[in-house]
Design a protein around this motif. Structure first.
Motif, PDB file in Angstrom:
ATOM      1  N   GLU A  78      34.092 -16.579  39.420  1.00 54.49           N
ATOM      2  CA  GLU A  78      33.660 -14.713  40.545  1.00 54.49           C
ATOM      3  C   GLU A  78      34.979 -14.254  39.974  1.00 54.49           C
ATOM      4  O   GLU A  78      35.389 -13.024  40.625  1.00 54.49           O
ATOM      5  CB  GLU A  78      33.564 -15.411  41.844  1.00 54.49           C
ATOM      6  CG  GLU A  78      32.261 -16.451  41.882  1.00 54.49           C
ATOM      7  CD  GLU A  78      31.133 -16.694  42.881  1.00 54.49           C
ATOM      8  OE1 GLU A  78      30.735 -15.833  43.341  1.00 54.49           O
ATOM      9  OE2 GLU A  78      32.318 -17.380  44.211  1.00 54.49           O
ATOM     10  N   SER A  79      36.509 -14.788  39.578  1.00 54.00           N
ATOM     11  CA  SER A  79      37.209 -14.058  39.644  1.00 54.00           C
ATOM     12  C   SER A  79      38.217 -14.399  38.856  1.00 54.00           C
ATOM     13  O   SER A  79      38.518 -15.535  37.694  1.00 54.00           O
ATOM     14  CB  SER A  79      38.200 -13.323  40.421  1.00 54.00           C
ATOM     15  OG  SER A  79      38.789 -14.430  41.434  1.00 54.00           O
ATOM     16  N   TRP A  80      39.372 -13.345  38.328  1.00 55.30           N
ATOM     17  CA  TRP A  80      40.086 -14.473  37.282  1.00 55.30           C
ATOM     18  C   TRP A  80      41.013 -15.200  38.082  1.00 55.30           C
ATOM     19  O   TRP A  80      41.663 -16.637  37.769  1.00 55.30           O
ATOM     20  CB  TRP A  80      41.153 -13.169  36.692  1.00 55.30           C
ATOM     21  CG  TRP A  80      42.645 -12.699  38.353  1.00 55.30           C
ATOM     22  CD1 TRP A  80      41.449 -12.046  38.680  1.00 55.30           C
ATOM     23  CD2 TRP A  80      43.181 -13.059  38.714  1.00 55.30           C
ATOM     24  NE1 TRP A  80      43.086 -11.711  40.013  1.00 55.30           N
ATOM     25  CE2 TRP A  80      44.009 -13.094  39.516  1.00 55.30           C
ATOM     26  CE3 TRP A  80      44.041 -14.249  38.404  1.00 55.30           C
ATOM     27  CZ2 TRP A  80      44.529 -12.818  40.792  1.00 55.30           C
ATOM     28  CZ3 TRP A  80      45.116 -14.394  38.489  1.00 55.30           C
ATOM     29  CH2 TRP A  80      44.970 -14.003  40.233  1.00 55.30           C
ATOM     30  N   ARG A  81      41.420 -15.378  39.178  1.00 52.65           N
ATOM     31  CA  ARG A  81      42.024 -16.818  39.894  1.00 52.65           C
ATOM     32  C   ARG A  81      40.716 -18.384  39.320  1.00 52.65           C
ATOM     33  O   ARG A  81      41.826 -19.706  39.141  1.00 52.65           O
ATOM     34  CB  ARG A  81      41.628 -16.718  41.421  1.00 52.65           C
ATOM     35  CG  ARG A  81      42.884 -15.342  42.005  1.00 52.65           C
ATOM     36  CD  ARG A  81      42.157 -15.258  43.922  1.00 52.65           C
ATOM     37  NE  ARG A  81      43.500 -13.953  43.548  1.00 52.65           N
ATOM     38  CZ  ARG A  81      42.988 -12.997  44.132  1.00 52.65           C
ATOM     39  NH1 ARG A  81      41.452 -12.222  42.967  1.00 52.65           N
ATOM     40  NH2 ARG A  81      43.474 -11.932  44.321  1.00 52.65           N
ATOM     41  N   ASP A  82      39.393 -18.112  39.111  1.00 54.58           N
ATOM     42  CA  ASP A  82      39.169 -18.808  38.785  1.00 54.58           C
ATOM     43  C   ASP A  82      39.276 -19.854  37.954  1.00 54.58           C
ATOM     44  O   ASP A  82      39.623 -21.104  37.213  1.00 54.58           O
ATOM     45  CB  ASP A  82      37.478 -19.116  38.744  1.00 54.58           C
ATOM     46  CG  ASP A  82      36.776 -18.744  40.179  1.00 54.58           C
ATOM     47  OD1 ASP A  82      37.192 -19.283  40.936  1.00 54.58           O
ATOM     48  OD2 ASP A  82      35.810 -17.892  40.427  1.00 54.58           O
TER      49      ASP A  82
ATOM     50  N   ARG B 276      31.148  -1.045  39.264  1.00 55.67           N
ATOM     51  CA  ARG B 276      30.959  -1.820  37.521  1.00 55.67           C
ATOM     52  C   ARG B 276      30.332  -1.854  36.924  1.00 55.67           C
ATOM     53  O   ARG B 276      30.745  -1.601  35.709  1.00 55.67           O
ATOM     54  CB  ARG B 276      31.310  -3.746  38.794  1.00 55.67           C
ATOM     55  CG  ARG B 276      32.829  -4.054  36.675  1.00 55.67           C
ATOM     56  CD  ARG B 276      32.819  -5.739  37.372  1.00 55.67           C
ATOM     57  NE  ARG B 276      32.919  -6.523  36.391  1.00 55.67           N
ATOM     58  CZ  ARG B 276      32.498  -7.581  36.117  1.00 55.67           C
ATOM     59  NH1 ARG B 276      32.952  -8.498  37.221  1.00 55.67           N
ATOM     60  NH2 ARG B 276      33.281  -8.188  35.220  1.00 55.67           N
TER      61      ARG B 276
ATOM     62  N   HIS C 270      34.348 -15.340  34.388  1.00 55.71           N
ATOM     63  CA  HIS C 270      34.146 -14.316  34.479  1.00 55.71           C
ATOM     64  C   HIS C 270      34.299 -12.707  34.515  1.00 55.71           C
ATOM     65  O   HIS C 270      33.564 -11.958  35.652  1.00 55.71           O
ATOM     66  CB  HIS C 270      35.626 -14.325  35.838  1.00 55.71           C
ATOM     67  CG  HIS C 270      36.975 -13.875  35.416  1.00 55.71           C
ATOM     68  ND1 HIS C 270      36.675 -14.221  34.028  1.00 55.71           N
ATOM     69  CD2 HIS C 270      37.745 -12.537  35.137  1.00 55.71           C
ATOM     70  CE1 HIS C 270      38.283 -14.380  33.605  1.00 55.71           C
ATOM     71  NE2 HIS C 270      38.667 -12.738  33.902  1.00 55.71           N
TER      72      HIS C 270
ATOM     73  N   HIS D  78      28.514 -11.482  37.555  1.00 56.34           N
ATOM     74  CA  HIS D  78      28.519 -13.501  37.950  1.00 56.34           C
ATOM     75  C   HIS D  78      27.107 -13.466  38.751  1.00 56.34           C
ATOM     76  O   HIS D  78      26.058 -13.189  38.781  1.00 56.34           O
ATOM     77  CB  HIS D  78      29.691 -12.808  39.438  1.00 56.34           C
ATOM     78  CG  HIS D  78      30.622 -12.879  39.141  1.00 56.34           C
ATOM     79  ND1 HIS D  78      31.637 -12.024  40.310  1.00 56.34           N
ATOM     80  CD2 HIS D  78      31.514 -11.877  37.676  1.00 56.34           C
ATOM     81  CE1 HIS D  78      32.590 -11.682  39.472  1.00 56.34           C
ATOM     82  NE2 HIS D  78      32.713 -12.121  37.897  1.00 56.34           N
TER      83      HIS D  78
ATOM     84  N   GLU E 251      27.780  -9.094  42.423  1.00 61.30           N
ATOM     85  CA  GLU E 251      28.995  -9.365  42.965  1.00 61.30           C
ATOM     86  C   GLU E 251      29.008  -7.822  43.746  1.00 61.30           C
ATOM     87  O   GLU E 251      30.490  -7.815  44.636  1.00 61.30           O
ATOM     88  CB  GLU E 251      30.711  -9.486  42.429  1.00 61.30           C
ATOM     89  CG  GLU E 251      30.871  -9.088  40.826  1.00 61.30           C
ATOM     90  CD  GLU E 251      29.541  -8.764  39.509  1.00 61.30           C
ATOM     91  OE1 GLU E 251      30.513  -7.987  38.816  1.00 61.30           O
ATOM     92  OE2 GLU E 251      28.994  -9.796  39.470  1.00 61.30           O
TER      93      GLU E 251
END
Length: 520
Positions: free
Chosen positions: A148-152, A295, A450, A454, A458
């Motif tokens: 779901e984001s670059w953090r994943d 987006r 991501h 999603h 999102e």
């Protein structure tokens, strides 16, 4: 509030929508599927014409593990509900540059087949299998999780995988460490076409596609791949799912950014959540208001890299081709040029590659006695200004029919008793595929994980995606996986504990190798 009071509408009765419905119904949710066509299955369905039966789309059935677990979670057995044949040979590859490869899941015979083309490459087959077994086992938990984001992507365990995944390598570059003969590399990379991509652009991660074939086999569901979705639709109805056919969803209804149901051409259906299984690019533009898509704007979707398309001939012919394999792929002499025509030149090749499914050699149910159902596919550019199918259909059809002689089928023209043709223009008009792209958005590095739409869409609340346009991507096994991911997120958001639990760490290498399936 009990789960029985929660209602979900699934837009589209394709494989992702049907799998989502099964999983949600198994957890006690009231599910309604709305499908614009007169039958379930989407492109994974079968049509009949003059006594012959053809699958519209997928014909390779790979890695049944995911669907088997979805059936089990719903209280059914895939083995019992959908009889399958494990094919041997899996398929035959014919190279325009000379030679052929009879691919088999018998590893000893496969090494011998490789050795006929390049003896020094044969010894590396087991190295390829060992390395990709490790790659899949380590990457599988990420394929089964939402991104779901670059953090994943930045999770420590994901970063540790980078040397193995080597995202800076193309699939062809990845295979060079095992196979020196380009024909062998093509034999282990043509599967990138399942993603609508060239092996020279497709990320090296996808070497796992050919690995899956040799590790777990290539299967033919009796009656065609449409038999799978027919069984899923029947099970959905057995589980209490309502399937509305011949009903087109015109829009998803919102209060603010929260989805409250759908509006069809016949009614408004209230719901707590919506699963959108329709092809993302066109469905998002039509069903989700522009002010909720900062987006994924219309322009933004249009600028994405979309996959190739396919030119299809469905031929019912007199006679049998018992000496021709169930699956045969002819790779054009100038394969790189053929790919350039498709991806960059956006023109039609003079020497196209083709795939022919001669399923009647394995399954007598698909054609009248003494006849054959032939499914012929040529990868082509998606819809573009350079190709006018009203002008170009007839000459390109002749080129495709000419190529069939290269795989030992001679001139089939005089034997054709019934025929149907689909072009990218048909895929766009009849199946609402953006630019007629049959594999959704391409699976380049900038459109994976991501960076794809999603699973929990999102830009809204209460909208979830299933199918090839979301994570993990296109191809039946990963479409079923998208349904698992999205269904779990949806249930979590509704405060419902899933009635099923798929343990990511329980990846069993022997899961399907030991299944008691018929072998061709």
């Amino acid at each position: 509030m009990s789960s029985m009071q929660k209602r979900v509408v699934v837009v589209g009765a394709g494989p992702g929508g049907l799998a989502s419905a099964m999983l949600l119904a198994a957890s006690g949710v009231d599910v309604t599927i709305v499908e614009k066509r007169d039958h379930a299955g989407g492109r994974t369905s079968t049509f009949e014409q003059d006594g012959f039966r053809f699958d519209y789309g997928p014909t390779f059935f790979l890695y049944p593990r995911v669907l088997s677990e979805i059936f089990s979670a719903s209280g059914y057995s895939l083995d019992r509900e959908v009889p399958m044949l494990r094919l041997d040979p899996q398929y035959r590859l014919v190279f325009g540059t000379g030679g052929e490869l009879l691919a088999t899941g018998d590893h000893e015979r496969m090494e011998a087949a490789i050795a006929k083309l390049c003896p020094r490459d044969a010894k590396n087959f087991q190295n390829f299998m060992t390395d990709n077994r490790n790659k899949l086992q380590r990457f599988l938990p990420f394929l089964e999780s939402p991104f779901e984001s670059w953090r994943d992507l930045a999770r420590p365990e994901m970063l540790k995988l980078l040397p193995i995944l080597a995202p800076w390598k193309s699939l062809d570059q990845e295979l060079r460490q095992y196979f020196s003969d380009e024909r062998i590399r093509l034999g282990f990379s043509f599967q990138s076409k399942y993603l609508g991509m060239s092996p020279f652009r497709c990320p090296g991660l996808f070497s796992i596609l050919s690995f899956l074939e040799y590790e777990y086999g290539v299967f033919h569901p009796v009656g065609g791949c449409g038999a799978v979705t027919r069984a899923m639709a029947r099970i959905c109805e057995d589980m209490g799912v309502t399937i509305l056919l011949n009903e087109d969803v015109e829009a998803i209804c919102f209060e603010g950014r929260k989805a409250t149901g759908v509006r069809t051409n016949q009614r408004t259906i209230q719901a707590d959540s919506v699963v959108m299984n329709a092809e993302f690019a066109e469905a998002a533009k039509r069903m989700i208001p522009r002010h909720l898509r900062s987006r994924w704007t219309d322009d933004g979707i249009g600028k994405k890299d979309h996959s190739c398309s396919t030119f299809m001939l469905y031929l019912g012919v007199d006679g049998r081709y018992d000496e021709v394999s169930h699956h045969t792929i002819y790779l054009a002499k100038d394969y790189r040029g053929n790919l350039h025509d498709i991806e960059k030149g956006h023109t039609l090749s003079q020497d196209p590659s083709i795939y022919v499914q001669n399923a009647s050699v394995s399954d007598d149910s698909l054609a009248p006695k003494g006849m054959s159902s032939l499914y012929v596919l040529a990868p082509v550019t998606h819809s573009c200004d350079g190709v006018d199918w009203k002008r170009d259909l007839a000459p390109f059809r002749e080129r495709v029919l000419d190529q069939m002689a290269n795989i030992g089928m001679g001139d089939v023209r005089s034997r054709i008793r019934t025929e149907r043709v689909l072009t990218p223009a048909n895929w766009a008009a009849e199946f609402a595929l953006h630019k007629g792209s049959t594999f959704s958005m391409a699976h380049s590095l900038r459109q994976m994980l991501h960076l794809r739409p999603h699973n929990r869409f999102e830009e809204t609340d209460g909208v979830y995606l299933a199918g090839g346009g979301t994570h993990p991507g296109s191809g039946l096994p990963v479409i079923f996986e998208s349904a698992r991911i999205s269904s779990k997120l949806l249930l979590e958001d509704l405060g419902i504990k899933p009635a099923w639990n798929f343990t990511q760490s329980a990846f069993d290498q022997s899961h399907l190798r030991d299944r008691d399936l018929a072998v061709q």
